[in-house]
Design a protein around this motif. Sequence first.
Motif, PDB file in Angstrom:
ATOM      1  N   THR A  25      35.426 -33.576  18.179  1.00  0.00           N
ATOM      2  CA  THR A  25      34.816 -32.313  18.613  1.00  0.00           C
ATOM      3  C   THR A  25      33.334 -32.320  18.238  1.00  0.00           C
ATOM      4  OG1 THR A  25      36.908 -31.132  18.421  1.00  0.00           O
ATOM      5  CG2 THR A  25      34.917 -29.796  18.277  1.00  0.00           C
ATOM      6  N   LEU A  53      46.717 -23.333  26.863  1.00  0.00           N
ATOM      7  CA  LEU A  53      45.963 -24.486  26.348  1.00  0.00           C
ATOM      8  C   LEU A  53      46.561 -25.792  26.858  1.00  0.00           C
ATOM      9  CD1 LEU A  53      45.315 -23.649  22.575  1.00  0.00           C
ATOM     10  CD2 LEU A  53      43.577 -23.920  24.358  1.00  0.00           C
ATOM     11  N   CYS A  54      47.899 -25.875  26.853  1.00  0.00           N
ATOM     12  CA  CYS A  54      48.575 -27.084  27.347  1.00  0.00           C
ATOM     13  C   CYS A  54      48.269 -27.296  28.825  1.00  0.00           C
ATOM     14  CB  CYS A  54      50.091 -26.980  27.153  1.00  0.00           C
ATOM     15  SG  CYS A  54      50.607 -27.160  25.443  1.00  0.00           S
ATOM     16  N   LYS A  73      45.725 -26.300  30.487  1.00  0.00           N
ATOM     17  CA  LYS A  73      44.329 -26.691  30.618  1.00  0.00           C
ATOM     18  C   LYS A  73      44.141 -28.170  30.262  1.00  0.00           C
ATOM     19  CE  LYS A  73      40.011 -24.355  30.167  1.00  0.00           C
ATOM     20  NZ  LYS A  73      39.167 -24.690  29.020  1.00  0.00           N
ATOM     21  N   ALA A  74      44.907 -28.633  29.266  1.00  0.00           N
ATOM     22  CA  ALA A  74      44.791 -30.027  28.819  1.00  0.00           C
ATOM     23  C   ALA A  74      45.637 -30.973  29.675  1.00  0.00           C
ATOM     24  CB  ALA A  74      45.215 -30.123  27.354  1.00  0.00           C
ATOM     25  N   GLY A 126      45.621 -34.142  22.749  1.00  0.00           N
ATOM     26  CA  GLY A 126      44.978 -33.533  23.925  1.00  0.00           C
ATOM     27  C   GLY A 126      44.914 -32.015  23.827  1.00  0.00           C
ATOM     28  N   VAL A 127      46.018 -31.394  23.431  1.00  0.00           N
ATOM     29  CA  VAL A 127      46.022 -29.921  23.394  1.00  0.00           C
ATOM     30  C   VAL A 127      45.209 -29.408  22.202  1.00  0.00           C
ATOM     31  CG1 VAL A 127      48.246 -29.648  22.188  1.00  0.00           C
ATOM     32  CG2 VAL A 127      47.445 -27.853  23.682  1.00  0.00           C
ATOM     33  N   LEU A 133      42.501 -30.882  21.026  1.00  0.00           N
ATOM     34  CA  LEU A 133      41.107 -30.996  21.481  1.00  0.00           C
ATOM     35  C   LEU A 133      40.728 -29.778  22.318  1.00  0.00           C
ATOM     36  CD1 LEU A 133      40.712 -34.729  22.575  1.00  0.00           C
ATOM     37  CD2 LEU A 133      39.076 -33.421  21.183  1.00  0.00           C
ATOM     38  N   GLU A 134      41.646 -29.393  23.168  1.00  0.00           N
ATOM     39  CA  GLU A 134      41.409 -28.235  24.038  1.00  0.00           C
ATOM     40  C   GLU A 134      41.261 -26.962  23.196  1.00  0.00           C
ATOM     41  OE1 GLU A 134      41.369 -29.095  27.505  1.00  0.00           O
ATOM     42  OE2 GLU A 134      40.251 -27.232  27.355  1.00  0.00           O
ATOM     43  N   ALA A 149      37.923 -26.974  21.657  1.00  0.00           N
ATOM     44  CA  ALA A 149      36.885 -26.747  22.677  1.00  0.00           C
ATOM     45  C   ALA A 149      36.788 -25.251  23.011  1.00  0.00           C
ATOM     46  CB  ALA A 149      37.177 -27.554  23.933  1.00  0.00           C
TER      47      ALA A 149
END
Length: 437
Positions: free
Chosen positions: A255, A364-365, A367-368, A426-427, A429-430, A433
């Motif tokens: 990040t 979130l999932c 989106k990722a 991945g999730v 990181l999202e 973000a």
Amino acid sequence: MPISEQTRVQAQDLLDFIDASPSPWHAVATAEQRLQAHGFTRLQENQRWQLQAGGRYYAVRGGSSIIAFIMGQGALEESGFTLIGAHTDSPGLRLKPRAAHSCDGVARLGVEVYGGPILATFTDRDLSLAGRVNVRTADGFETRLVRFDEPLVRLPNLAIHMNRDVNEQGLKLHKQNELPLILAMLPKGVDADPLFMGHVADKLGVPVSDILTADFNVYDTQKGVFWGAEQEFVANSQLDNLASCHAALTALLATETPQSTCICAFFDHEEVGSGSSVGADGSFVSDVIERIANSRNLDEEARHCAYHNSFFISADMAHGWHPNFPAAYEPHHHVMVNAGPVIKSNANQRYSTSLDTAARFMLLCEKAGVPYQQYVHRTDLGCGSTIGPMVAAQLGMPTVDVGNPMWAMHSLRESAGALDHGYMIGVMLEAFAGDVS
Ligand code: CO
């Protein structure tokens, strides 16, 4: 199920992380090395903090809990905190303070049971010791990490000829009498304690008389592996919960300039209820959050706004459906290994997930581009818990309990899905973000 090169690299990095972390103290040291390599600065809890906007910091408490954070670009009052929590400890065996003793000429090491391990999985494995030792110095003592790399101790099974019912009754081990680990056959006139302490002192390069105290975790020297038709699973010790620590840390290190203040909080003592100065029920996380808020000169009002503009993801492993034991699972909430992170809920608040926080995690999932699953325990079985509810109660932040599905939780050799690990990174990181609320 074939896995991509990126997923394989992430899962291998997890296995390396665990192999470098044979005790909670080593897990914190491994995390610390990675944080330092990514420009994070260590803060001391007994000194004043001068935090800069965009700064990257971490603090360690008691050697076994660590909180790392990146100061957000946005106003803290509005952007709040994005916090991911996990635990550094795993259930197992710990050496007693004066562990070594002789039993008819055999040197054994006495152990305490830490948390709730599957004790039978400790038999017939290439065990060794890792921990920390306080060594005398000119003006007091210093704490040193110690790890024996070679298999040093063992818990041999009783042969089936003396335990005929073992396959029908299961392997039962008396915790006081049948768990001491075998270290050596003692030559005549040699005592177990000086023999063992001599070993430790040699490892440290100090005289035995300089050793004040020691804390040793019993660990499995076998390294982590991939397995399965497509090598889509991983096996190692401590997947619960170093897998969640590794996923969160990997996401934090990747990040760059978040709006929200992003925090990873990894606690010791989850497996024994979290009630300690370093555990999730202690003051560590609230102290760090308060000091971050102080550094931004937030008044009481603004601080409350910040807390309620925050999101806490409590990450701990979940129970993947095991085809050999279908009756153990809630039939309509099977969560499958390699089918994505699991959102855990429990009406009795053993998990902290709410309607809103589950929805937020689902978004979130999405989106990722990560699949997700929902888990609830059987109604007729007691449900485990996590650090989620106690941290949620303490901070009052919206909180969700999630985790990757795994097999053999609390075995010395646990299994999980390589794909799931990539999904979780991945999730997370999202989440760091930002902008799903
Ligand atoms: Co756990």
